[in-house]
Design a protein around this motif. Structure first.
Motif, PDB file in Angstrom:
ATOM      1  N   ALA A  27      19.849   0.554   2.237  1.00  0.00           N
ATOM      2  CA  ALA A  27      20.147  -0.042   3.546  1.00  0.00           C
ATOM      3  C   ALA A  27      18.881  -0.577   4.218  1.00  0.00           C
ATOM      4  CB  ALA A  27      20.817   0.993   4.446  1.00  0.00           C
ATOM      5  N   LEU A  28      17.705  -0.013   3.863  1.00  0.00           N
ATOM      6  CA  LEU A  28      16.460  -0.423   4.530  1.00  0.00           C
ATOM      7  C   LEU A  28      15.657  -1.443   3.718  1.00  0.00           C
ATOM      8  CD1 LEU A  28      15.300   3.105   5.785  1.00  0.00           C
ATOM      9  CD2 LEU A  28      16.532   1.342   7.077  1.00  0.00           C
ATOM     10  N   LEU A  29      16.123  -1.725   2.515  1.00  0.00           N
ATOM     11  CA  LEU A  29      15.328  -2.554   1.596  1.00  0.00           C
ATOM     12  C   LEU A  29      15.222  -4.026   2.023  1.00  0.00           C
ATOM     13  CD1 LEU A  29      13.717  -2.465  -1.008  1.00  0.00           C
ATOM     14  CD2 LEU A  29      15.830  -2.866  -2.281  1.00  0.00           C
ATOM     15  N   MET A  66       0.841  -1.181   0.000  1.00  0.00           N
ATOM     16  CA  MET A  66       0.000   0.000   0.000  1.00  0.00           C
ATOM     17  C   MET A  66       0.882   1.240   0.000  1.00  0.00           C
ATOM     18  SD  MET A  66      -2.714   1.143   2.906  1.00  0.00           S
ATOM     19  CE  MET A  66      -3.430  -0.495   2.917  1.00  0.00           C
ATOM     20  N   ASP A  67       0.585   2.135  -0.912  1.00  0.00           N
ATOM     21  CA  ASP A  67       1.337   3.386  -0.985  1.00  0.00           C
ATOM     22  C   ASP A  67       0.385   4.573  -0.997  1.00  0.00           C
ATOM     23  OD1 ASP A  67       4.052   2.373  -1.241  1.00  0.00           O
ATOM     24  OD2 ASP A  67       3.379   1.564  -3.165  1.00  0.00           O
ATOM     25  N   GLY A  68       0.951   5.739  -0.767  1.00  0.00           N
ATOM     26  CA  GLY A  68       0.158   6.954  -0.824  1.00  0.00           C
ATOM     27  C   GLY A  68       0.832   8.052  -0.031  1.00  0.00           C
ATOM     28  N   PRO A  69       0.341   9.283  -0.176  1.00  0.00           N
ATOM     29  CA  PRO A  69       0.934  10.416   0.539  1.00  0.00           C
ATOM     30  C   PRO A  69       0.574  10.408   2.024  1.00  0.00           C
ATOM     31  CG  PRO A  69      -0.971  11.137  -0.698  1.00  0.00           C
ATOM     32  CD  PRO A  69      -0.787   9.681  -1.036  1.00  0.00           C
ATOM     33  N   ALA A  70       1.187  11.322   2.772  1.00  0.00           N
ATOM     34  CA  ALA A  70       0.957  11.424   4.217  1.00  0.00           C
ATOM     35  C   ALA A  70      -0.512  11.714   4.522  1.00  0.00           C
ATOM     36  CB  ALA A  70       1.826  12.543   4.787  1.00  0.00           C
ATOM     37  N   GLY A 116       3.675   2.541   2.733  1.00  0.00           N
ATOM     38  CA  GLY A 116       4.786   3.474   2.545  1.00  0.00           C
ATOM     39  C   GLY A 116       4.597   4.307   1.291  1.00  0.00           C
ATOM     40  N   ARG A 117       5.701   4.479   0.562  1.00  0.00           N
ATOM     41  CA  ARG A 117       5.659   5.300  -0.654  1.00  0.00           C
ATOM     42  C   ARG A 117       6.069   4.505  -1.897  1.00  0.00           C
ATOM     43  NH1 ARG A 117       4.484   7.697   3.250  1.00  0.00           N
ATOM     44  NH2 ARG A 117       4.469   9.928   3.701  1.00  0.00           N
ATOM     45  N   ASP A 118       6.837   3.433  -1.678  1.00  0.00           N
ATOM     46  CA  ASP A 118       7.430   2.682  -2.803  1.00  0.00           C
ATOM     47  C   ASP A 118       7.220   1.184  -2.639  1.00  0.00           C
ATOM     48  OD1 ASP A 118       9.020   2.320  -0.565  1.00  0.00           O
ATOM     49  OD2 ASP A 118      10.881   2.183  -1.721  1.00  0.00           O
ATOM     50  N   ILE A 119       6.171   0.789  -1.927  1.00  0.00           N
ATOM     51  CA  ILE A 119       5.986  -0.639  -1.645  1.00  0.00           C
ATOM     52  C   ILE A 119       5.603  -1.391  -2.929  1.00  0.00           C
ATOM     53  CG2 ILE A 119       4.789  -2.344  -0.194  1.00  0.00           C
ATOM     54  CD1 ILE A 119       6.631  -0.294   1.307  1.00  0.00           C
ATOM     55  N   GLY A 120       4.606  -0.862  -3.649  1.00  0.00           N
ATOM     56  CA  GLY A 120       4.165  -1.543  -4.871  1.00  0.00           C
ATOM     57  C   GLY A 120       5.132  -1.394  -6.034  1.00  0.00           C
ATOM     58  N   THR A 121       5.959  -0.356  -5.992  1.00  0.00           N
ATOM     59  CA  THR A 121       6.858  -0.084  -7.126  1.00  0.00           C
ATOM     60  C   THR A 121       8.248  -0.688  -6.934  1.00  0.00           C
ATOM     61  OG1 THR A 121       7.354   2.033  -6.075  1.00  0.00           O
ATOM     62  CG2 THR A 121       5.742   2.065  -7.863  1.00  0.00           C
ATOM     63  N   THR A 127       6.298   1.302   7.054  1.00  0.00           N
ATOM     64  CA  THR A 127       7.686   1.519   6.631  1.00  0.00           C
ATOM     65  C   THR A 127       8.139   2.963   6.837  1.00  0.00           C
ATOM     66  OG1 THR A 127       7.163   1.997   4.309  1.00  0.00           O
ATOM     67  CG2 THR A 127       7.512  -0.323   4.901  1.00  0.00           C
ATOM     68  N   GLY A 128       7.196   3.889   6.980  1.00  0.00           N
ATOM     69  CA  GLY A 128       7.556   5.272   7.282  1.00  0.00           C
ATOM     70  C   GLY A 128       8.332   5.370   8.590  1.00  0.00           C
TER      71      GLY A 128
END
Ligand code: DC
Length: 203
Positions: free
Chosen positions: A89-91, A1-5, A108-113, A27-28
């Motif tokens: 480092a966090l991947l 799931m991704d999206g802005p704050a 987070g922001r890059d989970i699906g990508t 993940t944030g």
């Protein structure tokens, strides 16, 4: 799931994980913990070498605490998140978490990508800037933190721009993500839409 704050990801992800019997990772918090560790030591989150050192030194115990929710830490998280080496480092931790049985919901922001390009189901959760800022303001009031509407809006705008505009793993929807705009929806409606999508098997 991704999206802005403040689009409603955390609430939805936590609820979905519970509903589906999966684990949940915000993940944030990883990026926030890196920023918080740096700020506590008087370091500048924009400094890549110090940021990657803080990311490598991250420990599970660092992922809790009220300070992680501070706006200063949120902005710092957005800054450290733009360093390629910090993301690298966090991947592995995120991928291990996602792959471990029984499976997981990550937001987070890059989970699906980037983190989980082969996820079973991808969601992109968003809402208008104004509604997200209003939600953040309400959250601050509930925590007894003073928030000024125009400032919250401005800070959210800056963070959106930084997260979407960076070169490495920018905030964007995966091509195969199901979009939910929560601007006019109640949390229960958001949850129902997400569950219908996941259980439809249409992904
Ligand atoms: O979701 P959040 O507000 O706790 O995230 C804080 C910052 O961390 C966000 O502005 C950008 C960064 N972040 C990221 O780059 N990639 C993620 N998967 C999660 C967060």
């Amino acid at each position: 799931m991704d999206g802005p704050a403040a689009a409603g990801k955390g609430t939805l992800a936590r609820r979905l994980a519970q509903h589906l019997g999966l684990r949940y990772l915000d993940t944030g918090l990883l990026y926030r913990a890196v920023a918080a560790a740096m700020l506590a030591r008087g370091l500048d989150p924009a400094e890549p070498a110090a940021a990657v050192e803080a990311a490598r030194a991250l420990h599970a115990n660092d992922l809790a605490g009220p300070r992680l929710r501070d706006e200063e830490v949120a902005q710092g998280a957005s800054v450290v998140a733009a360093h390629t080496a910090v993301r690298a480092a966090l991947l592995a931790f995120q991928r291990r978490f996602a792959a471990a049985p029984p499976g997981a919901v990550l937001d987070g922001r890059d989970i699906g990508t980037v983190v989980c390009p082969d996820a079973d189901a991808k969601l992109f959760v968003t809402a208008s800037l104004e509604v997200r800022a209003a939600r953040r303001l309400k959250e601050l009031q509930e925590r007894d933190v003073e928030g000024i509407e125009s400032r919250v809006l401005q800070e959210m705008k800056e963070r959106d721009a930084r997260d979407s505009g960076r070169d490495v793993a920018p905030l964007k929807s995966a091509d195969d993500a199901y979009l939910i705009d929560t601007t006019l929806l109640e949390p229960d409606e958001v949850f129902d839409r997400a569950v219908s999508f996941i259980e439809s098997g249409d992904h």
